[in-house]
Design an enzyme around this catalytic site. Structure first.
Site, short mmCIF file in Angstrom:
data_model
loop_
_atom_site.label_atom_id
_atom_site.label_comp_id
_atom_site.label_asym_id
_atom_site.label_seq_id
_atom_site.Cartn_x
_atom_site.Cartn_y
_atom_site.Cartn_z
N LYS A 11 -36.43 -88.75 -26.33
CA LYS A 11 -36.06 -87.37 -26.00
C LYS A 11 -35.28 -86.69 -27.12
CE LYS A 11 -35.90 -87.99 -20.95
NZ LYS A 11 -35.04 -87.76 -19.74
N TYR A 51 -43.07 -82.22 -16.12
CA TYR A 51 -42.04 -82.55 -15.13
C TYR A 51 -42.27 -81.81 -13.80
CZ TYR A 51 -39.02 -85.36 -18.19
OH TYR A 51 -38.48 -86.35 -18.97
N PHE A 59 -31.81 -79.92 -10.99
CA PHE A 59 -31.64 -80.09 -12.43
C PHE A 59 -32.89 -79.69 -13.22
CE2 PHE A 59 -32.86 -84.21 -10.54
CZ PHE A 59 -34.05 -84.47 -11.23
N ARG A 87 -39.29 -99.80 -18.21
CA ARG A 87 -38.18 -99.32 -17.36
C ARG A 87 -36.95 -100.22 -17.52
NH1 ARG A 87 -38.59 -94.14 -15.22
NH2 ARG A 87 -36.68 -94.87 -14.24
N THR A 93 -31.33 -94.40 -14.89
CA THR A 93 -31.35 -92.97 -15.24
C THR A 93 -29.96 -92.49 -15.67
OG1 THR A 93 -33.06 -92.67 -13.54
CG2 THR A 93 -31.97 -90.69 -14.37
N ARG A 104 -30.45 -96.77 -22.58
CA ARG A 104 -29.59 -95.72 -22.03
C ARG A 104 -28.12 -96.13 -22.06
NH1 ARG A 104 -33.82 -93.85 -17.29
NH2 ARG A 104 -34.64 -92.00 -18.34
N ASN A 114 -30.58 -88.46 -21.52
CA ASN A 114 -30.55 -89.91 -21.43
C ASN A 114 -31.56 -90.61 -22.34
OD1 ASN A 114 -32.77 -89.23 -20.00
ND2 ASN A 114 -32.11 -90.08 -18.05
N HIS A 117 -37.74 -91.18 -21.81
CA HIS A 117 -38.52 -91.07 -20.57
C HIS A 117 -39.45 -92.27 -20.52
CE1 HIS A 117 -41.31 -89.66 -17.48
NE2 HIS A 117 -42.25 -90.16 -18.26
N GLU A 128 -49.73 -89.56 -17.44
CA GLU A 128 -48.86 -89.10 -18.52
C GLU A 128 -49.47 -89.39 -19.89
OE1 GLU A 128 -44.76 -89.38 -15.87
OE2 GLU A 128 -45.01 -90.78 -17.53
P1 ADP Z 1 -36.07 -91.32 -14.88
O1 ADP Z 1 -36.17 -90.58 -16.20
O2 ADP Z 1 -35.11 -92.47 -14.94
O3 ADP Z 1 -37.43 -91.71 -14.31
P2 ADP Z 1 -36.04 -89.19 -12.85
O4 ADP Z 1 -37.53 -89.28 -12.89
O5 ADP Z 1 -35.36 -89.28 -11.54
O6 ADP Z 1 -35.39 -90.31 -13.81
O7 ADP Z 1 -35.56 -87.82 -13.51
C1 ADP Z 1 -36.21 -87.31 -14.66
C2 ADP Z 1 -35.16 -86.85 -15.64
O8 ADP Z 1 -34.45 -85.76 -15.07
C3 ADP Z 1 -34.09 -87.88 -15.99
O9 ADP Z 1 -34.49 -88.80 -16.98
C4 ADP Z 1 -32.96 -86.97 -16.47
O10 ADP Z 1 -33.21 -86.51 -17.81
C5 ADP Z 1 -33.09 -85.79 -15.52
N1 ADP Z 1 -32.22 -85.96 -14.36
C6 ADP Z 1 -32.42 -86.77 -13.28
N2 ADP Z 1 -31.42 -86.68 -12.40
C7 ADP Z 1 -30.55 -85.77 -12.90
C8 ADP Z 1 -29.30 -85.22 -12.45
N3 ADP Z 1 -28.75 -85.59 -11.29
N4 ADP Z 1 -28.69 -84.30 -13.24
C9 ADP Z 1 -29.24 -83.91 -14.41
N5 ADP Z 1 -30.42 -84.37 -14.90
C10 ADP Z 1 -31.06 -85.30 -14.15
MG MG Z 2 -39.00 -90.53 -13.66
#
Ligand code: ADP
Ligand code: MG
Length: 140
Positions: A11, A51, A59, A87, A93, A104, A114, A117, A128
């Site tokens: 990212k 997304y 968010f 993962r 996350t 992370r 973070n 992805h 994807e």
């Molecule tokens: P992951 O990337 O671990 O699969 P998610 O799919 O739940 O997590 O969320 C996608 C992305 O959205 C996260 O990687 C993060 O960048 C952002 N995100 C998720 N939850 C939050 C939150 N509570 N506040 C801000 N950004 C968030």
């Molecule tokens: Mg995800």
């Protein structure tokens, strides 16, 4: 376990801090092989499409802004059980909950910024990969 392919993004927060190599090393050390990768600057439409599953989350706007702020590296990782392994290497996350040694834990700035992805299941991995790569770019 079968050889799988999964989709990964380094990212903007990590690319800006010159962490591409350190992050690729984590994947390679775990036995994940980047079989296709490129640096791109996502448009708003592309980030919103990618997304889309999160479009109703609070968010979403912030996430899209972060993803289009500066370039990213998109890649396809291949290896034994690649989807789950990726993962694991990424970590939780929220970096506050991420295990020691994960990307992370080591590099993420916040739950939003973070650093990586990764696809969460076989169907999302397939979707994807197709979203960013043509078949002839998957060079193995
Ligand atoms: P992951 O990337 O671990 O699969 P998610 O799919 O739940 O997590 O969320 C996608 C992305 O959205 C996260 O990687 C993060 O960048 C952002 N995100 C998720 N939850 C939050 C939150 N509570 N506040 C801000 N950004 C968030
Ligand atoms: Mg995800």
């Amino acid at each position: 376990m079968a050889i799988e392919r999964t989709f990964s993004i380094i990212k903007p927060d990590a690319v800006r801090r010159n962490l591409i190599g350190k992050i690729l090393t984590k994947f390679e050390d775990a036995g994940l092989r980047p079989i296709a990768l490129k640096k791109i600057h996502m448009t708003r439409a592309r980030a919103e499409g990618f997304y889309g599953v999160h479009k109703d989350r609070p968010f979403f706007g912030e996430l899209v802004e972060q993803m289009i702020a500066s370039p990213v590296v998109v890649q396809v990782l291949e290896g034994e059980g690649a989807i789950l392994k990726n993962r694991d290497v990424m970590g939780a996350t929220n970096p506050a909950n991420a295990a020691e040694g994960t990307i992370r834990k080591e590099f993420a700035l916040s739950i939003g910024e973070n650093s990586v992805h990764g696809s969460d299941a076989p169907e999302t991995a397939a979707r994807e990969i197709k979203f960013f790569f043509n078949d002839d770019e998957l060079v193995g």
